[in-house]
Scaffold this motif. Structure first.
Motif, PDB file in Angstrom:
ATOM      1  N   UNK A 123      -9.923   6.416   8.619  1.00 38.56           N
ATOM      2  CA  UNK A 123      -8.677   6.384   7.828  1.00 38.56           C
ATOM      3  C   UNK A 123      -8.972   6.818   6.399  1.00 38.56           C
ATOM      4  N   UNK A 124     -10.029   6.265   5.832  1.00 37.26           N
ATOM      5  CA  UNK A 124     -10.413   6.593   4.450  1.00 37.26           C
ATOM      6  C   UNK A 124     -10.665   8.087   4.293  1.00 37.26           C
ATOM      7  N   UNK A 143      -7.734   1.320  -4.069  1.00 38.97           N
ATOM      8  CA  UNK A 143      -6.947   0.609  -3.058  1.00 38.97           C
ATOM      9  C   UNK A 143      -7.791   0.192  -1.861  1.00 38.97           C
ATOM     10  N   UNK A 144      -8.862   0.918  -1.596  1.00 35.43           N
ATOM     11  CA  UNK A 144      -9.667   0.699  -0.403  1.00 35.43           C
ATOM     12  C   UNK A 144     -11.010   0.052  -0.729  1.00 35.43           C
ATOM     13  N   UNK A 145     -11.136  -0.511  -1.916  1.00 33.94           N
ATOM     14  CA  UNK A 145     -12.421  -1.035  -2.397  1.00 33.94           C
ATOM     15  C   UNK A 145     -13.044  -2.053  -1.438  1.00 33.94           C
ATOM     16  N   UNK A 146     -12.290  -3.077  -1.067  1.00 31.17           N
ATOM     17  CA  UNK A 146     -12.847  -4.136  -0.217  1.00 31.17           C
ATOM     18  C   UNK A 146     -13.218  -3.609   1.168  1.00 31.17           C
ATOM     19  N   UNK A 147     -12.407  -2.730   1.692  1.00 28.04           N
ATOM     20  CA  UNK A 147     -12.727  -2.153   2.998  1.00 28.04           C
ATOM     21  C   UNK A 147     -13.981  -1.292   2.917  1.00 28.04           C
ATOM     22  N   UNK A 148     -14.158  -0.575   1.826  1.00 23.70           N
ATOM     23  CA  UNK A 148     -15.366   0.240   1.634  1.00 23.70           C
ATOM     24  C   UNK A 148     -16.602  -0.646   1.511  1.00 23.70           C
ATOM     25  N   UNK A 149     -16.453  -1.807   0.859  1.00 26.89           N
ATOM     26  CA  UNK A 149     -17.575  -2.754   0.778  1.00 26.89           C
ATOM     27  C   UNK A 149     -18.022  -3.162   2.173  1.00 26.89           C
ATOM     28  N   UNK A 183      -3.297   3.029   1.681  1.00 24.01           N
ATOM     29  CA  UNK A 183      -3.819   4.355   1.321  1.00 24.01           C
ATOM     30  C   UNK A 183      -3.107   5.453   2.108  1.00 24.01           C
ATOM     31  N   UNK A 184      -2.696   5.148   3.336  1.00 23.97           N
ATOM     32  CA  UNK A 184      -1.940   6.133   4.118  1.00 23.97           C
ATOM     33  C   UNK A 184      -0.578   6.383   3.470  1.00 23.97           C
ATOM     34  N   UNK A 185       0.068   5.323   3.026  1.00 22.37           N
ATOM     35  CA  UNK A 185       1.364   5.468   2.363  1.00 22.37           C
ATOM     36  C   UNK A 185       1.220   6.283   1.088  1.00 22.37           C
ATOM     37  N   UNK A 186       0.200   5.983   0.306  1.00 26.09           N
ATOM     38  CA  UNK A 186      -0.047   6.738  -0.927  1.00 26.09           C
ATOM     39  C   UNK A 186      -0.279   8.216  -0.616  1.00 26.09           C
ATOM     40  N   UNK A 187      -1.118   8.486   0.380  1.00 29.40           N
ATOM     41  CA  UNK A 187      -1.460   9.869   0.725  1.00 29.40           C
ATOM     42  C   UNK A 187      -0.244  10.614   1.269  1.00 29.40           C
TER      43      UNK A 187
END
Length: 197
Positions: A123-124, A143-149, A183-187
């Motif tokens: 997704x990222x 927006x995806x910081x925690x998921x990237x961690x 992030x999908x909504x933003x994109x």
């Protein structure tokens, strides 16, 4: 933005680490409240905003924009199905949400956490690769910081699903789902804006 990291810290500081002590009623209620809020947010994002953006882009005549929207929407559908299946499995084995070993057994010991990391990363990558401007990429990263961690964690101590009550693991999964939809909504919003120029 950092909701998953906060939830993870809450899990670590709130529970016994001996694997036998179930979570207290007060803590379970807090998780249930957070989880309910995330679930409502996910439902709104999916049913209204995200789907409408996707449909608007598909109405356009530009096949490149439609192709970009399809990549993102497919990645979102894929992660949603996977996370929903994980949550169903967790609930099947612990409907009370209090057990500290169910998430580890169902997610970590079955390698579902590796699959989850790959799907989150898909997704990222789908989102960030479609945004040409640096400020857009920075917004996605925030927006995806925690998921990237979670994706980049190398050892089990950084895993949100070890020694976590089932409701805490479900809450983290909902948080990941929320991050993906954000992030999908933003994109998709950026793609729609670009398509109207």
């Amino acid at each position: 933005m950092r909701s998953t990291a906060i939830i993870s810290a809450f899990i670590v500081t709130s529970f016994s680490t001996n694997g036998q002590t179930p979570a207290s009623d007060e803590i379970l209620e807090k998780f249930k409240h957070i989880d309910s809020s995330l679930s409502r947010s996910n439902d709104i994002l999916q049913s209204n905003i995200l789907l409408n953006l996707y449909k608007q882009i598909k109405k356009g005549k530009n096949t490149a924009f439609t192709s970009e929207a399809n990549k993102i929407y497919l990645a979102i559908e894929n992660i949603n199905t996977f996370i929903d299946n994980l949550k169903d499995t967790l609930t099947k084995y612990d409907s009370s949400g209090i057990q500290l070993d169910v998430a580890e057994k169902c997610i970590v010991q079955t390698a579902a956490d590796s699959v989850l990391k790959n799907k989150l990363n898909s997704v990222y990558v789908a989102c960030i690769s479609l945004l040409p401007e640096e400020y857009q990429k920075l917004e996605i990263k925030k927006m995806f910081f925690a998921s990237r961690e979670f994706i980049n964690a190398k050892n089990s101590e950084s895993n949100y699903f070890i020694m976590a009550p089932t409701i805490g693991a479900i809450t983290v999964l909902n948080s990941f789902k929320n991050n993906c939809k954000n992030i999908a909504t933003y994109t998709l919003t950026e793609i729609l804006s670009k398509s109207k120029k």
